[in-house]
Design an enzyme around this catalytic site. Structure first.
Site, PDB file in Angstrom:
ATOM      1  N   GLU A  96       3.772   1.624  -0.296  1.00  7.97           N
ATOM      2  CA  GLU A  96       4.687   0.913  -1.193  1.00  7.97           C
ATOM      3  C   GLU A  96       5.406   1.882  -2.129  1.00  7.97           C
ATOM      4  O   GLU A  96       6.592   1.710  -2.412  1.00  7.97           O
ATOM      5  CB  GLU A  96       3.931  -0.159  -1.989  1.00  7.97           C
ATOM      6  CG  GLU A  96       3.266  -1.231  -1.131  1.00  7.97           C
ATOM      7  CD  GLU A  96       4.219  -1.924  -0.164  1.00  7.97           C
ATOM      8  OE1 GLU A  96       5.451  -1.898  -0.397  1.00  7.97           O
ATOM      9  OE2 GLU A  96       3.741  -2.484   0.838  1.00  7.97           O
ATOM     10  N   ASP A 156       5.382   4.333   6.029  1.00  4.66           N
ATOM     11  CA  ASP A 156       4.070   4.600   6.634  1.00  4.66           C
ATOM     12  C   ASP A 156       3.753   6.089   6.620  1.00  4.66           C
ATOM     13  O   ASP A 156       2.632   6.511   6.285  1.00  4.66           O
ATOM     14  CB  ASP A 156       4.049   4.100   8.081  1.00  4.66           C
ATOM     15  CG  ASP A 156       3.675   2.631   8.201  1.00  4.66           C
ATOM     16  OD1 ASP A 156       3.243   2.042   7.191  1.00  4.66           O
ATOM     17  OD2 ASP A 156       3.820   2.073   9.302  1.00  4.66           O
TER      18      ASP A 156
END
Length: 647
Positions: free
Chosen positions: A496, A559
């Site tokens: 995030e 990611d």
């Protein structure tokens, strides 16, 4: 609102023989689970995320049943209103007895509309009632002044999941449209239309839907946030239609004439005057009927509920509809999401875990800051601004301190139907949303309930949010090693954070404003790096199709940055165990899904398939090779010059 969420993307897991982890890391780590895991008949998939969802569902349904039986006491008035609504939703004896009757006033209202002018005359009340329209008006933070809420205009959705399904070479499109037609034909006749009328309505509605296709964005196009911000003056926007009086409608909805409207799909509104015309009203009216029936029959009898879900089950591959009680739970919990989330967060997420996770977030941000300070490809000025953005990043863990005031307005009328209550709540929600126009943005407001197994970054607010539901094993547990936690929730947290610097997030500054804080040369270099991520995933074979590297690039960048940052944090611990770190990373992605669901996600999901998220990202990290002795010739081996490292 644009949340950048963590979960989605699934894997099939069909291998019958366990491979070497040097050849297929995901399959090797999850081999035993993949052999025994079964997909519930009423779901399209099962796995790390889904099992948590199911466990939370069982826990909360048990608790709420105890409250209804008097064995537990709800601890606030909002929870009492939720339980009343839940009881209405679960009362299928009453719902079946009423059949389609609760829907009839809305169909009658539409039947009495004979022309576009008739519809235009009542359009304000129509929109405030939550009924469908061939455009969408919404209120959210102004992307270039995120302290204040602005008015947004968007295009409507299509009957098929994405415009790519309408392409001549897409074989899934005609198959899904056939299912959609069958479902709608059944629904229309069940709610009272004759078969000939139902056929005509459906034919006209599909014709109108087809007219929209060339003017709306695909999922890939919508994934580019920079193309969302297209401000138009009030005069420019209202000139898009000779038939719809936007100049009167908009001030009636928000209470004033705005200086600008932010148009997310300008191509659609440029064609609006050719789509919504007096001559075309029969097709539009049928489109409205189909959307009303499709959208509201889930609140009616069990027969209508099951029928209205048949298209969704065909899309996802779910074999059965949810049970009555479970469907009632999800319907009620969806309406009272923050109330249910508040109960779950306070009841099942303790202060010790909340503080521990908060500390982990702070540590991850510190690691990110160090990495930015040591970055060797950003110029000094851009690097400085990136650190400023990181220092302004908001952190929200567990559950919000306060529930949105809107929920205090939700008072259930137990003598009215479930549908009447639902539409009343929709009206309150829409009025509340429009009332926020030109008002200060509440940066700390949560947009995901605490019982949701997910996390998100909000680029307009520069905040990261971690609901309580995801803060449990396998993602996080006080019983797991620190290394395992870093491979789970640590990677989620850093994922995030990374969204603040992906190809979309990097466009926004520390206050969430769409503002270029990059030098020209840094921008060019970053685009080249982003393209390497596009290339790494683009065309990878999966589920009989291929990954769209451009559609999934933002999530893949997040990611990669998240896993790399979590790895560095794990290595700073005294008792580091990289095998546990990488193993837990593979475990959180374990998934089994129906083939139909895999195809759907490949077409529309901004996340890569779960198996590839697990496997491809570790191939970019040197520590993976040394930890598991992966060498040239192994299928997991990727030559150093092909490994992608951005953050």
């Amino acid at each position: 609102m644009k949340q950048v969420q963590f979960s989605a993307g699934t894997a099939g897991g069909k291998s019958s023989q366990t491979p070497r982890l040097q050849d297929d890391f995901y399959e090797a780590i999850n081999a035993d689970w993949l052999k025994t895991a079964k997909i519930p008949a009423d779901r399209p998939a099962t796995g790390g995320f889904q099992v948590l969802v199911e466990n939370i569902e069982k826990t909360l349904m048990t608790d709420f049943a105890a409250m209804e039986a008097g064995d537990k006491k709800p601890d606030n008035s909002l929870l009492i209103e939720f339980l009343k609504y839940y009881q209405l939703a679960a009362d299928f004896k009453q719902r079946d007895a009423a059949g389609a009757k609760p829907l009839q006033p809305y169909l009658k209202r539409l039947a009495n509309i004979k022309s576009l002018a008739d519809w235009q005359a009542q359009l304000k009340d129509w929109l405030l009632a939550g009924l469908p329209a061939p455009f969408d008006l919404d209120v959210d933070a102004d992307m270039k002044n995120t302290k204040v809420n602005a008015l947004f205009a968007d295009a409507p959705g299509l009957f098929l999941p994405d415009k790519t399904y309408y392409a001549k070479d897409n074989q899934n499109g005609p198959q899904l449209m056939a299912v959609f037609k069958q479902m709608m034909q059944q629904l229309l006749t069940k709610v009272g239309y004759s078969k000939p009328d139902a056929q005509q309505i459906l034919s006209q509605a599909i014709a109108f839907d087809a007219q929209l296709v060339s003017h709306v964005k695909s999922a890939e196009e919508a994934a580019d946030y920079s193309k969302m911000y297209n401000p138009q003056s009030f005069a420019e926007f209202t000139s898009h239609s000779k038939e719809i009086d936007f100049a009167s409608l908009i001030p009636a909805l928000i209470g004033a004439k705005p200086e600008k409207i932010i148009v997310t799909q300008p191509k659609f509104f440029a064609a609006f005057d050719q789509l919504v015309t007096a001559e075309n009203f029969p097709q539009l009216k049928s489109w409205l009927i189909v959307n009303i029936v499709r959208g509201l029959t889930g609140y009616l009898s069990n027969d209508l509920r099951i029928t209205s879900g048949s298209y969704g089950r065909a899309l996802s591959g779910s074999k059965e509809a949810m049970s009555q009680q479970k469907s009632a739970y999800y319907l009620a919990a969806g309406q009272f999401d923050q109330v249910v989330g508040d109960y779950y967060g306070r009841r099942y997420f303790g202060p010790k875990a909340k503080q521990d996770v908060h500390n982990m977030v702070v540590k991850m941000i510190a690691v990110y800051k160090k990495r930015l300070q040591q970055n060797d490809w950003l110029s000094a000025n851009t690097r400085k601004q990136a650190i400023v953005k990181l220092e302004h990043l908001g952190i929200q863990v567990g559950y919000p301190d306060q529930i949105k005031p809107l929920f205090k307005q939700f008072k259930v009328d137990s003598n009215a139907s479930l549908l009447v209550n639902a539409l009343h709540f929709a009206h309150l929600t829409i009025v509340d949303r429009f009332s926020k126009w030109n008002q200060p943005v509440v940066r700390t407001e949560w947009e995901m309930s605490a019982n949701t197994v997910n996390a998100y970054y909000h680029p307009f607010r520069n905040i990261i949010v971690f609901p309580a539901a995801i803060l449990q094993a396998p993602f996080y547990s006080l019983k797991q090693s620190a290394s395992a936690n870093f491979g789970g929730i640590g990677a989620v947290i850093a994922h995030e954070v990374s969204h603040a610097f992906d190809n979309n997030g990097a466009l926004f500054d520390e206050f969430g404003n769409l503002h270029n804080w990059w030098t020209e040369s840094d921008t060019a270099h970053f685009k080249k790096l982003a393209q390497t991520m596009v290339t790494e995933f683009n065309g990878l074979p999966f589920a009989g199709s291929q990954v769209n590297g451009k559609l999934t690039v933002s999530e893949n960048i997040a990611d990669a940055g998240g896993l790399s940052c979590a790895l560095e944090a794990a290595k700073s611990e005294k008792d580091v165990d990289l095998k546990a770190f990488f193993t837990n990373w593979a475990k959180i992605w374990r998934t089994k899904a129906q083939p139909e669901y895999l195809k759907l996600l490949l077409a529309i999901d901004v996340h890569a398939p779960a198996k590839l998220r697990a496997n491809v990202q570790v191939q970019n990290l040197t520590d993976f090779y040394t930890t598991f002795n992966v060498k040239p010739g192994d299928k997991m081996y990727l030559a150093p010059e092909k490994r992608v490292n951005i953050w």
